[in-house]
Design an enzyme around this catalytic site. Sequence first.
Site, PDB file in Angstrom:
ATOM      1  N   GLU A   1       0.826  -1.213   0.000  1.00 52.53           N
ATOM      2  CA  GLU A   1       0.000   0.000   0.000  1.00 52.53           C
ATOM      3  C   GLU A   1       0.857   1.259   0.000  1.00 52.53           C
ATOM      4  O   GLU A   1       0.799   2.077   0.915  1.00 52.53           O
ATOM      5  CB  GLU A   1      -0.949  -0.003   1.194  1.00 52.53           C
TER       6      GLU A   1
ATOM      7  N   GLU B   1      -5.432  -8.373  -1.053  1.00 51.10           N
ATOM      8  CA  GLU B   1      -6.153  -8.160   0.208  1.00 51.10           C
ATOM      9  C   GLU B   1      -7.606  -7.849  -0.114  1.00 51.10           C
ATOM     10  O   GLU B   1      -7.896  -7.069  -1.011  1.00 51.10           O
ATOM     11  CB  GLU B   1      -5.593  -6.977   1.006  1.00 51.10           C
TER      12      GLU B   1
HETATM   13  P1  P53 Z   1      -7.204  -3.203   9.441  1.00 54.29           P
HETATM   14  C1  P53 Z   1      -5.089   1.780   6.682  1.00 54.29           C
HETATM   15  C2  P53 Z   1      -5.366   2.232   5.483  1.00 54.29           C
HETATM   16  C3  P53 Z   1      -5.375   1.370   4.430  1.00 54.29           C
HETATM   17  C4  P53 Z   1      -5.087   0.057   4.581  1.00 54.29           C
HETATM   18  O1  P53 Z   1      -6.872  -3.075   7.887  1.00 54.29           O
HETATM   19  C5  P53 Z   1      -4.737  -0.403   5.765  1.00 54.29           C
HETATM   20  C6  P53 Z   1      -4.770   0.477   6.833  1.00 54.29           C
HETATM   21  C7  P53 Z   1      -4.555   0.033   8.168  1.00 54.29           C
HETATM   22  O2  P53 Z   1      -5.835  -0.171   8.677  1.00 54.29           O
HETATM   23  O3  P53 Z   1      -4.327  -1.628   5.950  1.00 54.29           O
HETATM   24  C8  P53 Z   1      -4.350  -2.670   5.020  1.00 54.29           C
HETATM   25  O4  P53 Z   1      -6.226  -4.162   9.991  1.00 54.29           O
HETATM   26  C9  P53 Z   1      -3.031  -3.309   5.269  1.00 54.29           C
HETATM   27  C10 P53 Z   1      -3.092  -4.411   6.281  1.00 54.29           C
HETATM   28  C11 P53 Z   1      -4.294  -4.202   7.177  1.00 54.29           C
HETATM   29  C12 P53 Z   1      -5.546  -4.312   6.319  1.00 54.29           C
HETATM   30  O5  P53 Z   1      -5.528  -3.327   5.311  1.00 54.29           O
HETATM   31  O6  P53 Z   1      -7.049  -1.854   9.988  1.00 54.29           O
HETATM   32  O7  P53 Z   1      -2.250  -3.642   4.169  1.00 54.29           O
HETATM   33  O8  P53 Z   1      -1.866  -4.410   6.957  1.00 54.29           O
HETATM   34  O9  P53 Z   1      -4.334  -5.076   8.247  1.00 54.29           O
HETATM   35  C13 P53 Z   1      -6.849  -4.205   7.080  1.00 54.29           C
HETATM   36  O10 P53 Z   1      -8.604  -3.697   9.528  1.00 54.29           O
END
Ligand code: P53
Length: 490
Positions: free
Chosen positions: A201, A389
């Site tokens: 990201e 993801e």
């Molecule tokens: P969580 C912030 C903004 C965009 C993506 O997120 C993000 C985050 C962090 O929240 O994370 C991505 O765990 C990332 C992972 C993360 C996942 O999305 O906040 O690549 O590390 O765990 C989900 O629910």
Amino acid sequence: MSLPKDFLWGGATAAHQFEGGYLEDGKGLCSGDVVTSGDGRNGIQRRVTYTLPDGEYGSQFVFPYQDLPQDTKLSCHEDEFYPTHEASDFYHHYKEDIALMAEMGFKCYRMSINWARILPHGDDEIPNEKGLEFYDRVFDECLKYHIEPVVTLLHFETPVSLINRYGAWIDRRCVDAFVKYCEFVMKRYQHKVKYWMTFNEINNMEILPLYAGGLLKNDDQSKATATYHQFIASAKVVKMAHEINPEMKVGMMIAYTAAYALTCHPRDELKLMKDNQIRHFYCDVQCRGHYPQYKLKEYQRNGIHLPVLEGDQQILKEGTVDYIGLSYYSSSCVSGDEKQETTSGNMTTSIINPYLKTSEWGWLVDPVGLRIALNQLYERYELPLFIVENGLGAIDHMENGQIHDTYRIEYLKEHIYEMKKAIEEDGVDLMGYTPWGCIDVISAGTGEMRKRYGFVYVDKDDSGNGTMKRYKKDSFYWYQKVIQSNGEEI
Ligand code: P53
């Protein structure tokens, strides 16, 4: 019509959110290790902890982020709770966990290497053999079951030593350190790992500069400089990877979303265009090999200078990526009118979209948006895409060892349905699908454990208590069937 036979079904995690063993076998601290827990429900944000020059401890929110005091050194404090230090303890459960992935039928497993496990200070001359051996064991275990490892080289894990010594990605020395780290791991694992991604990201630099770039500052110049350095580093690594072993494929990775204008008012459409440019900028540079005009103009207007060295243009040109990895959780809605009501999303706050439901954490749920997102990226770059993801963060309830997570199955089912449409009807070239947190991990956004994404439940709570035992949720058996039928049965 059906999905390609070699479609990479799997799941995804990141080292600091999953491994634990945060100082084990010679590992150094990484940025993810100095962030406390938060509370997504009560809006308590995660904090980064540090030591001031006089020895006093301090802490500050990770989001929204402000410049840290001068000469701050990131550090852990004994009175604080850092959920990633133990995380889901994959470090000691990897055999059991990979066996569970194999039981679901995974064709691939997306994970990250924690840079500080290999080079504890980020730029050590000699790599830490124990760290290298850990990933050898993990990859061997995967390959035993014919699971293809897909490796992210940096997933919010910049070594703290690099941050404390020179501000990490703000400094060109970080580029050299990263390239050297990548050389160590790519040479070592070239016969075990074919698919790589450089920066998780990468566009998170906009809102989470500590995670994405190990930055102690939040001003536009610092972020532009750090991003520039990551582009150079990524390009160098892509080229190097192909030289080490032409079989290796290196992708970029972006937090992507479908964005909509709230109305057909030109003011809203213009806002949407600008919003899309913010995201596409990262793909434009890494897929096309040069900066787009709209960004150069913006920098010029705002007095931002890029730290360009001789030969950099050539580096960017020669290091374009082989594929695009994306995370997709929700869509967003934008308006040129500032007075609209908003909901939180994973990248930005979005205007509430009256046609969509939100998750328990306020993220807009939009499966059709995934099809739109895939089409947008594919039309623009004509490169293979990889959904690395996707998923629903939700609270699970365990009764008699069972977890009936119908809401998660529902979410994933709808997204897979749209993903198939993108492939079969629209002709998008999609390499695979790895839902996030396939075995429960610590949330990156909130540091919570109860915000779960997995097919496998890890018995642990937000304060770190629990047996760490693994339980198969209903979604485990559902996903197993999806993979077995190559997406025919969803
Ligand atoms: P969580 C912030 C903004 C965009 C993506 O997120 C993000 C985050 C962090 O929240 O994370 C991505 O765990 C990332 C992972 C993360 C996942 O999305 O906040 O690549 O590390 O765990 C989900 O629910």
